[in-house]
Design a protein around this motif. Structure first.
Motif, PDB file in Angstrom:
ATOM      1  N   ILE A 103       0.836  -1.200   0.000  1.00 28.66           N
ATOM      2  CA  ILE A 103       0.000   0.000   0.000  1.00 28.66           C
ATOM      3  C   ILE A 103       0.873   1.253   0.000  1.00 28.66           C
ATOM      4  CG2 ILE A 103      -1.636   1.352   1.383  1.00 28.66           C
ATOM      5  CD1 ILE A 103      -2.841  -1.354   2.293  1.00 28.66           C
ATOM      6  N   VAL A 104       1.910   1.260   0.830  1.00 19.58           N
ATOM      7  CA  VAL A 104       2.798   2.419   0.916  1.00 19.58           C
ATOM      8  C   VAL A 104       3.563   2.619  -0.382  1.00 19.58           C
ATOM      9  CG1 VAL A 104       4.913   3.276   2.033  1.00 19.58           C
ATOM     10  CG2 VAL A 104       2.999   2.461   3.418  1.00 19.58           C
ATOM     11  N   MET A 105       4.089   1.531  -0.960  1.00 20.12           N
ATOM     12  CA  MET A 105       4.834   1.665  -2.209  1.00 20.12           C
ATOM     13  C   MET A 105       3.918   2.080  -3.359  1.00 20.12           C
ATOM     14  SD  MET A 105       7.977   1.330  -1.488  1.00 20.12           S
ATOM     15  CE  MET A 105       8.508   1.490  -3.204  1.00 20.12           C
ATOM     16  N   ASP A 106       2.692   1.583  -3.373  1.00 20.74           N
ATOM     17  CA  ASP A 106       1.723   2.021  -4.378  1.00 20.74           C
ATOM     18  C   ASP A 106       1.479   3.530  -4.272  1.00 20.74           C
ATOM     19  OD1 ASP A 106       1.411  -0.512  -5.434  1.00 20.74           O
ATOM     20  OD2 ASP A 106      -0.492  -0.922  -4.410  1.00 20.74           O
ATOM     21  N   ALA A 107       1.397   4.027  -3.024  1.00 21.52           N
ATOM     22  CA  ALA A 107       1.172   5.459  -2.808  1.00 21.52           C
ATOM     23  C   ALA A 107       2.350   6.283  -3.321  1.00 21.52           C
ATOM     24  CB  ALA A 107       0.948   5.731  -1.321  1.00 21.52           C
ATOM     25  N   LEU A 108       3.574   5.837  -3.049  1.00 20.62           N
ATOM     26  CA  LEU A 108       4.758   6.561  -3.517  1.00 20.62           C
ATOM     27  C   LEU A 108       4.825   6.558  -5.047  1.00 20.62           C
ATOM     28  CD1 LEU A 108       7.473   5.372  -0.955  1.00 20.62           C
ATOM     29  CD2 LEU A 108       6.264   7.566  -1.007  1.00 20.62           C
ATOM     30  N   LYS A 109       4.488   5.420  -5.648  1.00 21.50           N
ATOM     31  CA  LYS A 109       4.504   5.339  -7.107  1.00 21.50           C
ATOM     32  C   LYS A 109       3.446   6.259  -7.709  1.00 21.50           C
ATOM     33  CE  LYS A 109       6.081   3.498 -10.936  1.00 21.50           C
ATOM     34  NZ  LYS A 109       7.490   3.737 -11.362  1.00 21.50           N
ATOM     35  N   ASP A 110       2.279   6.332  -7.091  1.00 16.46           N
ATOM     36  CA  ASP A 110       1.218   7.203  -7.575  1.00 16.46           C
ATOM     37  C   ASP A 110       1.642   8.664  -7.512  1.00 16.46           C
ATOM     38  OD1 ASP A 110      -1.737   7.702  -8.245  1.00 16.46           O
ATOM     39  OD2 ASP A 110      -1.486   8.845  -6.389  1.00 16.46           O
ATOM     40  N   ILE A 111       2.295   9.057  -6.416  1.00 11.71           N
ATOM     41  CA  ILE A 111       2.783  10.430  -6.275  1.00 11.71           C
ATOM     42  C   ILE A 111       3.805  10.733  -7.370  1.00 11.71           C
ATOM     43  CG2 ILE A 111       4.199  11.927  -4.800  1.00 11.71           C
ATOM     44  CD1 ILE A 111       2.819  10.461  -2.399  1.00 11.71           C
ATOM     45  N   ASN A 112       4.682   9.791  -7.612  1.00 15.76           N
ATOM     46  CA  ASN A 112       5.702   9.970  -8.651  1.00 15.76           C
ATOM     47  C   ASN A 112       5.064  10.139 -10.032  1.00 15.76           C
ATOM     48  OD1 ASN A 112       7.423   7.878 -10.698  1.00 15.76           O
ATOM     49  ND2 ASN A 112       8.535   9.635  -9.894  1.00 15.76           N
ATOM     50  N   GLN A 113       4.128   9.260 -10.362  1.00 15.83           N
ATOM     51  CA  GLN A 113       3.565   9.262 -11.708  1.00 15.83           C
ATOM     52  C   GLN A 113       2.531  10.371 -11.912  1.00 15.83           C
ATOM     53  OE1 GLN A 113       2.196   5.177 -12.236  1.00 15.83           O
ATOM     54  NE2 GLN A 113       4.139   4.641 -13.216  1.00 15.83           N
ATOM     55  N   ARG A 114       1.668  10.590 -10.930  1.00 17.48           N
ATOM     56  CA  ARG A 114       0.589  11.554 -11.108  1.00 17.48           C
ATOM     57  C   ARG A 114       1.063  12.993 -10.931  1.00 17.48           C
ATOM     58  NH1 ARG A 114      -4.847  11.845  -7.548  1.00 17.48           N
ATOM     59  NH2 ARG A 114      -4.238   9.714  -7.015  1.00 17.48           N
ATOM     60  N   ASP A 115       1.983  13.220  -9.989  1.00 15.96           N
ATOM     61  CA  ASP A 115       2.419  14.576  -9.684  1.00 15.96           C
ATOM     62  C   ASP A 115       3.757  14.932 -10.319  1.00 15.96           C
ATOM     63  OD1 ASP A 115       0.162  14.522  -8.129  1.00 15.96           O
ATOM     64  OD2 ASP A 115       1.225  14.344  -6.230  1.00 15.96           O
ATOM     65  N   GLY A 116       4.454  13.940 -10.869  1.00 14.28           N
ATOM     66  CA  GLY A 116       5.762  14.208 -11.467  1.00 14.28           C
ATOM     67  C   GLY A 116       6.840  14.538 -10.454  1.00 14.28           C
ATOM     68  N   ILE A 117       6.632  14.122  -9.212  1.00 15.27           N
ATOM     69  CA  ILE A 117       7.595  14.391  -8.149  1.00 15.27           C
ATOM     70  C   ILE A 117       8.685  13.318  -8.165  1.00 15.27           C
ATOM     71  CG2 ILE A 117       7.892  14.465  -5.633  1.00 15.27           C
ATOM     72  CD1 ILE A 117       5.090  15.647  -5.441  1.00 15.27           C
ATOM     73  N   THR A 118       9.926  13.749  -8.093  1.00 17.08           N
ATOM     74  CA  THR A 118      11.040  12.810  -7.972  1.00 17.08           C
ATOM     75  C   THR A 118      10.913  12.064  -6.648  1.00 17.08           C
ATOM     76  OG1 THR A 118      12.457  14.338  -9.186  1.00 17.08           O
ATOM     77  CG2 THR A 118      13.552  12.583  -7.960  1.00 17.08           C
ATOM     78  N   VAL A 119      11.013  10.741  -6.690  1.00 16.18           N
ATOM     79  CA  VAL A 119      10.981   9.924  -5.471  1.00 16.18           C
ATOM     80  C   VAL A 119      12.269   9.114  -5.404  1.00 16.18           C
ATOM     81  CG1 VAL A 119       9.821   8.060  -4.218  1.00 16.18           C
ATOM     82  CG2 VAL A 119       8.454   9.773  -5.443  1.00 16.18           C
ATOM     83  N   ILE A 120      12.997   9.270  -4.318  1.00 15.23           N
ATOM     84  CA  ILE A 120      14.214   8.494  -4.076  1.00 15.23           C
ATOM     85  C   ILE A 120      14.009   7.744  -2.770  1.00 15.23           C
ATOM     86  CG2 ILE A 120      16.723   8.535  -3.835  1.00 15.23           C
ATOM     87  CD1 ILE A 120      16.700  11.325  -5.087  1.00 15.23           C
ATOM     88  N   THR A 121      14.039   6.418  -2.819  1.00 15.31           N
ATOM     89  CA  THR A 121      13.726   5.629  -1.643  1.00 15.31           C
ATOM     90  C   THR A 121      14.769   4.552  -1.392  1.00 15.31           C
ATOM     91  OG1 THR A 121      12.049   4.191  -0.617  1.00 15.31           O
ATOM     92  CG2 THR A 121      12.183   4.144  -3.023  1.00 15.31           C
ATOM     93  N   ASN A 122      15.185   4.435  -0.143  1.00 18.35           N
ATOM     94  CA  ASN A 122      16.065   3.345   0.281  1.00 18.35           C
ATOM     95  C   ASN A 122      15.221   2.109   0.537  1.00 18.35           C
ATOM     96  OD1 ASN A 122      18.240   5.055   0.240  1.00 18.35           O
ATOM     97  ND2 ASN A 122      18.262   5.424   2.444  1.00 18.35           N
TER      98      ASN A 122
END
Length: 282
Positions: free
Chosen positions: A182-201
């Motif tokens: 659920i959390v990773m889906d949310a981060l991916k959605d933010i990246n794809q829908r908002d165009g925000i760079t996401v860098i995750t360890n």
């Protein structure tokens, strides 16, 4: 564009990050993998300026991030939001207030000290909670939520900063497989829908393969792999995590990489659906 130029971080005689250089375009989803102690968290903390560089520089556009001070540094930490494995919420405050705390860098110091939030900020916070599917928890104390729910609150708080970049330091390390997804889906959605760079360890190879378009592997403070998931072969995994035998210890990566060597060598992706696996001891 985020530019990390020959960055080193020393703690006494110990080198946590060793001469790392990376260029990360706006809107990319990047996973950083490696053993504990490889330098992953230190690298993210330097990008956010929770830690200073010992050598080298970090730049974002025309901003020299590694030399920012005062108001300019606070502005950068607003634009470069960060979420943590430990959530960093205020347990006694309700969820809505915790989310609105993400607006502090947008507000006057007096209003921040008085914790006076506008109706617009309340609406923004509710919209963020609705987006993450936890709007019904808005009036609950944050400390009463499950780990997965708390991490989603932390993501909602980060969204309130209206960032250009989101750093996530082991965001699923303490979560069960369902909440991790659920959390990773949310981060991916933010990246794809908002165009925000996401860098995750990440600790899990399958998670990195599934969600990230680019994977960076670190070992002993250095970058030893940088490429798309299809290039993350068994030999590359060995270089990142160590190991001389044909079998990599699954507990090291909290995932199954028992893919035939000939398929990995050819760059083929697994034929089975990758599964999120909670880290040992989580």
């Amino acid at each position: 564009m985020l530019e990390i130029r020959n960055v080193t971080r020393r703690f006494g005689e110990n080198i946590a990050v060793n001469a790392v250089s990376l260029s990360i375009p706006q809107g990319q989803m990047v996973g950083i993998i490696g053993r504990s102690g490889a330098g992953k968290s230190t690298l993210l903390r330097m990008i956010n300026r929770l830690a200073d560089t010992s050598e080298g520089g970090i730049h974002f556009g025309d901003r020299a991030v590694s030399s920012l001070r005062g108001a300019r540094l606070r502005s950068w930490q607003r634009d470069c939001a960060m979420i943590f494995q430990q959530f960093n919420l205020v347990p006694r405050l309700d969820v809505l207030t915790n989310v609105m705390l993400g607006r502090l860098n947008h507000r006057s110091q007096i209003l921040s000290l008085l914790s006076i939030f506008s109706d617009e900020e309340r609406m923004m916070a509710m919209a963020a909670l609705e987006r993450l599917g936890i709007e019904k928890t808005a009036l609950q104390p944050a400390g009463t939520l499950s780990g997965g729910q708390q991490q989603r609150v932390a993501i909602a708080r980060a969204l309130m900063q209206q960032p250009r970049m989101l750093l996530a330091d082991e965001p699923i390390a303490s979560l069960d497989p369902l909440n991790a997804k659920i959390v990773m889906d949310a981060l991916k959605d933010i990246n794809q829908r908002d165009g925000i760079t996401v860098i995750t360890n990440l600790h899990t190879l399958d998670t990195a393969r599934t969600y990230c378009e680019r994977i960076i592997g670190m070992s002993k403070g250095s970058v030893v792999f940088d490429g798309p998931p299809v290039d993350l072969t068994l030999d590359a995994v060995r270089e990142i995590y160590g190991g001389e035998s044909n079998d990599i210890d699954e507990s090291m990566t909290s995932t199954s990489i028992n893919i035939p060597a000939n398929k990995l060598a050819s760059g083929a992706t697994p034929s089975v659906e990758p599964q999120l696996v909670a880290p040992a001891g989580a």
